[in-house]
Design a protein around this motif. Sequence first.
Motif, PDB file in Angstrom:
ATOM      1  N   ARG A 156       0.822  -1.203   0.000  1.00 51.82           N
ATOM      2  CA  ARG A 156       0.000   0.000   0.000  1.00 51.82           C
ATOM      3  C   ARG A 156       0.858   1.254   0.000  1.00 51.82           C
ATOM      4  NH1 ARG A 156      -4.955   1.131   3.997  1.00 51.82           N
ATOM      5  NH2 ARG A 156      -5.722   3.045   3.034  1.00 51.82           N
ATOM      6  N   GLN A 157       0.459   2.229  -0.798  1.00 49.42           N
ATOM      7  CA  GLN A 157       1.115   3.537  -0.854  1.00 49.42           C
ATOM      8  C   GLN A 157       0.055   4.625  -0.736  1.00 49.42           C
ATOM      9  OE1 GLN A 157       3.723   3.967  -4.342  1.00 49.42           O
ATOM     10  NE2 GLN A 157       3.598   1.758  -4.628  1.00 49.42           N
ATOM     11  N   ASN A 158       0.490   5.783  -0.313  1.00 53.69           N
ATOM     12  CA  ASN A 158      -0.409   6.937  -0.309  1.00 53.69           C
ATOM     13  C   ASN A 158      -0.450   7.533  -1.709  1.00 53.69           C
ATOM     14  OD1 ASN A 158      -1.034   6.853   2.467  1.00 53.69           O
ATOM     15  ND2 ASN A 158       0.886   7.894   2.966  1.00 53.69           N
ATOM     16  N   ILE A 159      -1.658   7.679  -2.244  1.00 52.15           N
ATOM     17  CA  ILE A 159      -1.827   8.272  -3.570  1.00 52.15           C
ATOM     18  C   ILE A 159      -2.131   9.756  -3.404  1.00 52.15           C
ATOM     19  CG2 ILE A 159      -3.205   8.259  -5.689  1.00 52.15           C
ATOM     20  CD1 ILE A 159      -3.722   5.314  -5.268  1.00 52.15           C
ATOM     21  N   ASN A 160      -1.168  10.584  -3.804  1.00 55.49           N
ATOM     22  CA  ASN A 160      -1.316  12.028  -3.608  1.00 55.49           C
ATOM     23  C   ASN A 160      -1.628  12.784  -4.890  1.00 55.49           C
ATOM     24  OD1 ASN A 160      -0.634  11.837  -0.806  1.00 55.49           O
ATOM     25  ND2 ASN A 160       1.528  11.658  -1.375  1.00 55.49           N
ATOM     26  N   HIS A 161      -1.795  12.044  -5.994  1.00 60.89           N
ATOM     27  CA  HIS A 161      -2.053  12.666  -7.296  1.00 60.89           C
ATOM     28  C   HIS A 161      -1.026  13.762  -7.590  1.00 60.89           C
ATOM     29  CE1 HIS A 161      -5.502  10.241  -7.515  1.00 60.89           C
ATOM     30  NE2 HIS A 161      -6.374  11.024  -6.930  1.00 60.89           N
ATOM     31  N   GLU A 162       0.257  13.395  -7.433  1.00 58.83           N
ATOM     32  CA  GLU A 162       1.317  14.366  -7.698  1.00 58.83           C
ATOM     33  C   GLU A 162       1.351  14.734  -9.178  1.00 58.83           C
ATOM     34  OE1 GLU A 162       5.337  11.959  -8.021  1.00 58.83           O
ATOM     35  OE2 GLU A 162       4.167  11.301  -6.284  1.00 58.83           O
ATOM     36  N   GLN A 163       2.114  15.753  -9.477  1.00 55.23           N
ATOM     37  CA  GLN A 163       2.193  16.250 -10.847  1.00 55.23           C
ATOM     38  C   GLN A 163       2.718  15.163 -11.791  1.00 55.23           C
ATOM     39  OE1 GLN A 163       1.146  19.301 -11.837  1.00 55.23           O
ATOM     40  NE2 GLN A 163       1.521  18.656 -13.947  1.00 55.23           N
ATOM     41  N   PRO A 227      13.498  -1.335  -7.062  1.00 53.38           N
ATOM     42  CA  PRO A 227      12.067  -1.182  -6.747  1.00 53.38           C
ATOM     43  C   PRO A 227      11.640   0.247  -6.439  1.00 53.38           C
ATOM     44  CG  PRO A 227      12.916  -3.162  -5.710  1.00 53.38           C
ATOM     45  CD  PRO A 227      14.098  -2.470  -6.322  1.00 53.38           C
ATOM     46  N   GLU A 228      12.421   0.985  -5.662  1.00 51.36           N
ATOM     47  CA  GLU A 228      12.024   2.349  -5.309  1.00 51.36           C
ATOM     48  C   GLU A 228      12.115   3.285  -6.511  1.00 51.36           C
ATOM     49  OE1 GLU A 228      10.522   3.331  -2.556  1.00 51.36           O
ATOM     50  OE2 GLU A 228      10.594   1.218  -2.001  1.00 51.36           O
ATOM     51  N   GLU A 229      13.107   3.062  -7.371  1.00 46.96           N
ATOM     52  CA  GLU A 229      13.214   3.853  -8.600  1.00 46.96           C
ATOM     53  C   GLU A 229      11.988   3.633  -9.475  1.00 46.96           C
ATOM     54  OE1 GLU A 229      17.518   4.351 -10.353  1.00 46.96           O
ATOM     55  OE2 GLU A 229      17.272   2.279  -9.710  1.00 46.96           O
ATOM     56  N   THR A 234       6.778   5.279 -11.844  1.00 47.39           N
ATOM     57  CA  THR A 234       5.375   4.933 -12.085  1.00 47.39           C
ATOM     58  C   THR A 234       4.447   6.036 -11.590  1.00 47.39           C
ATOM     59  OG1 THR A 234       5.965   2.596 -11.831  1.00 47.39           O
ATOM     60  CG2 THR A 234       3.635   3.133 -11.784  1.00 47.39           C
ATOM     61  N   ARG A 235       4.799   6.650 -10.479  1.00 49.04           N
ATOM     62  CA  ARG A 235       3.982   7.769  -9.974  1.00 49.04           C
ATOM     63  C   ARG A 235       4.044   8.979 -10.900  1.00 49.04           C
ATOM     64  NH1 ARG A 235       6.076   6.114  -4.811  1.00 49.04           N
ATOM     65  NH2 ARG A 235       7.703   7.719  -4.956  1.00 49.04           N
ATOM     66  N   LYS A 236       5.173   9.145 -11.592  1.00 51.09           N
ATOM     67  CA  LYS A 236       5.335  10.312 -12.466  1.00 51.09           C
ATOM     68  C   LYS A 236       4.653  10.145 -13.818  1.00 51.09           C
ATOM     69  CE  LYS A 236       9.817  11.866 -10.628  1.00 51.09           C
ATOM     70  NZ  LYS A 236      11.257  12.062 -10.959  1.00 51.09           N
ATOM     71  N   ASP A 261       0.377  -2.291 -10.132  1.00 51.75           N
ATOM     72  CA  ASP A 261       1.384  -1.289  -9.784  1.00 51.75           C
ATOM     73  C   ASP A 261       0.965   0.107 -10.256  1.00 51.75           C
ATOM     74  OD1 ASP A 261       2.981  -3.160  -8.567  1.00 51.75           O
ATOM     75  OD2 ASP A 261       4.257  -3.483 -10.317  1.00 51.75           O
ATOM     76  N   TYR A 262       0.418   0.191 -11.468  1.00 54.32           N
ATOM     77  CA  TYR A 262      -0.086   1.484 -11.950  1.00 54.32           C
ATOM     78  C   TYR A 262      -1.210   1.975 -11.045  1.00 54.32           C
ATOM     79  CZ  TYR A 262       2.210   0.180 -16.409  1.00 54.32           C
ATOM     80  OH  TYR A 262       3.100  -0.194 -17.386  1.00 54.32           O
ATOM     81  N   MET A 263      -2.118   1.081 -10.701  1.00 52.26           N
ATOM     82  CA  MET A 263      -3.243   1.437  -9.834  1.00 52.26           C
ATOM     83  C   MET A 263      -2.754   2.016  -8.510  1.00 52.26           C
ATOM     84  SD  MET A 263      -4.748  -0.004  -6.871  1.00 52.26           S
ATOM     85  CE  MET A 263      -4.355  -1.748  -6.962  1.00 52.26           C
TER      86      MET A 263
END
Length: 348
Positions: A156-163, A227-229, A234-236, A261-263
């Motif tokens: 689980r990750q926090n989804i912040n809808h970053e730029q 993994p972190e990269e 993916t968030r970007k 992962d995209y989700m």
Amino acid sequence: MIKIGNSLKNSDFEVIMIGRQNNHFNKNYPFAFKTIHLPMLTKRGKLFYAEFTIRLFFKLLFTPTDAICAVDLDTAIPSYLVAKIRGKKLAMDAHELFTELHEVVSRPRIHWIWLKIEKLILPKFTHGYTVNDYLRHTFKTKYNIDFHIVRNLPLRQNINHEQKEDFVLCQGAVNFGRGWDILVQAIKQMNIKCVVAGDGNYFNKLIELIDYHNAKDNFKLTGMLEPEELKTLTRKAKIGVTLFENTGLNQFQSLSNRFFDYMMAGTPQVCVGYPCYLEILNKFPFAEPIKELSVHELVTALNKVMNDDVKYQDLQEACKIASEVLNWENESQILIEFWNQILPQKLG
């Protein structure tokens, strides 16, 4: 496999994960469990499988353990033999239909051999788990084995809808049968940027394909990432793609890691409209499925998602809702319950 090992270790099981040495492996990665990496003289082909089977057999034979879990069919023979010799509990972690992989199906003699191995060895595994209901049904129908379902969901990750940045992402193994020709043509036609994050048996062919379609300026190939990269990338990404050719049951019944992962990253995606994906999307519509894998369908779907702000925001919101349910923290409880039944007296 890292998530599985860490979850079991955190639930007081002692875990030893055995695999082959790999140039991409990061020895400094903070595993919570013990890992053993078998040195290999061969890198591919029949000699590789023969060598790996022999090395794995002897390593398992002399490694203290109360249970052995094979990961897919290519580790099943040594796992079964050692469990039988030593009187240990035996289980299977079946990520896929190995005999329906493109690399196997495309070579008739090799396919025939693996089918014989599958028919001989899989019924011996009365305990196991797989990644979706379609694979579970297949194993039940063919071999009357009733596996549990443990989906490979992301942490689980926090989804912040970053730029978001203006590129399409295709992450995961760069293997045969994943629609690369369709993707390259679609990206070239739209004249947009695409980042491919991964490596695999089609990597060199993909480079040739990009050159053939004169699409070098449209693609960036990163190779394997930590993994972190990969999570950061993916968030970007503006949008992700999950593509598989319908060339066999393994593809048609797939439920890819990248789909989730995209989700979890809050990144809308275009994906194939195969049954396992549609089953998820009927409950959590966080992706745009395509009816068929074609350049026209892919271009239409990518444009629909990327250029419709309302559609894009709806998909992002659906990602956030789905992430509350479809995460490893929830799914790992099934895994832990499974192993508590196999080994009620935990190691250590």
